[in-house]
Write a protein that holds these residues in place. Structure first.
Motif, PDB file in Angstrom:
ATOM      1  N   ARG A 119       1.256   9.055  -0.211  1.00 11.82           N
ATOM      2  CA  ARG A 119       0.395  10.188  -0.552  1.00 11.82           C
ATOM      3  C   ARG A 119      -0.180  10.820   0.707  1.00 11.82           C
ATOM      4  NH1 ARG A 119      -4.811  10.514  -0.675  1.00 11.82           N
ATOM      5  NH2 ARG A 119      -5.086   8.239  -0.610  1.00 11.82           N
ATOM      6  N   ARG A 120      -0.658   9.997   1.636  1.00 11.72           N
ATOM      7  CA  ARG A 120      -1.225  10.515   2.879  1.00 11.72           C
ATOM      8  C   ARG A 120      -0.167  11.239   3.708  1.00 11.72           C
ATOM      9  NH1 ARG A 120      -5.603   7.609   5.143  1.00 11.72           N
ATOM     10  NH2 ARG A 120      -5.223   8.915   6.987  1.00 11.72           N
ATOM     11  N   LEU A 163      -5.303   2.376   7.505  1.00  8.73           N
ATOM     12  CA  LEU A 163      -3.864   2.394   7.311  1.00  8.73           C
ATOM     13  C   LEU A 163      -3.185   1.452   8.307  1.00  8.73           C
ATOM     14  CD1 LEU A 163      -2.829   6.153   6.857  1.00  8.73           C
ATOM     15  CD2 LEU A 163      -2.832   4.352   5.118  1.00  8.73           C
ATOM     16  N   ARG A 187       0.813  -1.207   0.000  1.00  7.22           N
ATOM     17  CA  ARG A 187       0.000   0.000   0.000  1.00  7.22           C
ATOM     18  C   ARG A 187       0.855   1.270   0.000  1.00  7.22           C
ATOM     19  NH1 ARG A 187      -4.517  -0.690   4.546  1.00  7.22           N
ATOM     20  NH2 ARG A 187      -5.201   1.235   3.531  1.00  7.22           N
ATOM     21  N   TRP A 188       2.095   1.141  -0.397  1.00  7.12           N
ATOM     22  CA  TRP A 188       3.048   2.245  -0.329  1.00  7.12           C
ATOM     23  C   TRP A 188       2.562   3.521  -1.022  1.00  7.12           C
ATOM     24  CZ3 TRP A 188       6.959   3.001   2.807  1.00  7.12           C
ATOM     25  CH2 TRP A 188       7.885   4.000   2.515  1.00  7.12           C
ATOM     26  N   PRO A 189       2.046   3.461  -2.246  1.00  8.59           N
ATOM     27  CA  PRO A 189       1.614   4.713  -2.883  1.00  8.59           C
ATOM     28  C   PRO A 189       0.562   5.462  -2.061  1.00  8.59           C
ATOM     29  CG  PRO A 189       1.759   2.967  -4.500  1.00  8.59           C
ATOM     30  CD  PRO A 189       1.917   2.316  -3.164  1.00  8.59           C
ATOM     31  N   GLU A 190      -0.386   4.732  -1.500  1.00 10.26           N
ATOM     32  CA  GLU A 190      -1.420   5.360  -0.673  1.00 10.26           C
ATOM     33  C   GLU A 190      -0.826   5.956   0.596  1.00 10.26           C
ATOM     34  OE1 GLU A 190      -5.288   3.978   2.010  1.00 10.26           O
ATOM     35  OE2 GLU A 190      -4.128   2.495   0.858  1.00 10.26           O
ATOM     36  N   ILE A 191       0.026   5.188   1.263  1.00  9.15           N
ATOM     37  CA  ILE A 191       0.644   5.665   2.497  1.00  9.15           C
ATOM     38  C   ILE A 191       1.475   6.903   2.231  1.00  9.15           C
ATOM     39  CG2 ILE A 191       2.339   5.105   4.279  1.00  9.15           C
ATOM     40  CD1 ILE A 191       1.399   2.178   4.066  1.00  9.15           C
TER      41      ILE A 191
END
Length: 303
Positions: free
Chosen positions: A226-227, A255, A220-224
């Protein structure tokens, strides 16, 4: 308490004087051994008012009845707690000296203070303010096996030594950018001093079972990322919690808890390519904020 060990007994580390150990465990054992309900084990910090104030400042020690209940429940672990305290006292001098060397601190300002205590079955160790500077706190009832103790000691000692280099105690308590940096730096110091373990060991102090957590963070790196980048300038507890705490947070969603530790470590490793640990430990808060913003740009996931 007649016959109790003298409060505040100190073990100094010769010859460098980098460490001052305050072991409160004998005082706890002296209270706990009486077995009298009118003398609860929670009285043991009474001889250390500065420590008691620091513990109350964090909130966990403010409820006297709850403190008494938790500590009284640890009475039957007296022998185990005494043995754990001895293990900590043996591990501390080498751990603090190794961190001091890695971060370029020679003892300026006096020795690192380490408080060894019986805690509230919550945290195993933390760095917190004591008498105007960071100190290292280790709660013996929560410590893991001896082979993992050095990971915890070095990580928390890195925060204390970092404070000696850059006064990080004055940085925002809930600043997302500076928390990413301080936690990432402390974890990287530990990894360099005890090389060869998987990242989840450094991020969870050797406790097993966290490879799925690491895999989820990578997935989930891209989401993390971005947040984290969106919240980088935040300095409030609500925005800080999703990345660094185990408790549920309204802003966290689903998350992975404590994912900020992995983001911080990955960003610090990018910075580490061009800077020594000693250099990083001396950066000011404005530089930390600007360097972290740059490091997080297109930051690839950890391998």
């Amino acid at each position: 308490m007649p016959g109790a060990p003298r409060p505040g007994s100190i073990v100094r580390m010769p010859p460098t004087d980098l460490l001052r150990i305050r072991d409160l465990v004998p005082d706890f054992l002296a209270c706990a051994g009486r077995g009298a309900p009118e003398l609860p084990a929670s009285r043991y910090p009474a001889g250390h008012p500065d420590v008691a104030r620091a513990l109350r400042r964090d909130g966990d020690w403010s409820d006297a009845a709850r403190v008494a209940a938790v500590l009284d429940g640890l009475r039957d672990r007296a022998a185990d707690l005494a043995a754990r305290a001895e293990t900590v006292r043996v591990a501390l001098p080498h751990g603090v000296a190794a961190v001091a060397g890695a971060l370029g601190w020679s003892g300026d300002g006096g020795p690192v203070e380490c408080v060894v205590l019986v805690g509230l079955n919550q945290a195993n160790g933390w760095a917190g303010e004591l008498n105007g500077r960071y100190a290292l706190f280790l709660a013996v009832e929560q410590l893991g096996p001896p082979e993992d103790l050095d990971l915890l000691v070095r990580h928390e000692a890195a925060h204390v030594v970092h404070d000696r280099r850059a006064a990080i105690r004055d940085w925002p308590e809930y600043g997302v950018a500076n928390a990413l940096f301080t936690e990432g730096l402390a974890t990287q110091v530990t990894a360099e001093l005890d090389a060869g373990r998987p990242d989840e060991a450094y991020l969870w102090f050797g406790r097993p079972g966290h490879r799925p957590w690491l895999d989820e963070c990578r997935r989930r790196w891209p989401e993390i990322l971005r947040r984290v980048r969106a919240d980088l300038d935040a300095t409030d507890a609500e925005h800080h919690a999703p990345y660094f705490l185990m408790r549920d947070s309204p802003l966290a969603g689903d998350l992975p808890k404590r994912c900020g530790y992995l983001v911080g470590l990955t960003a610090v490793r990018r910075l580490r390519r061009h800077h020594t640990l000693r250099d990083l430990a001396a950066w000011s808060l404005p530089r930390v904020r600007s360097e972290m913003a740059a490091a997080l740009t297109d930051l690839p996931p950890p391998p």
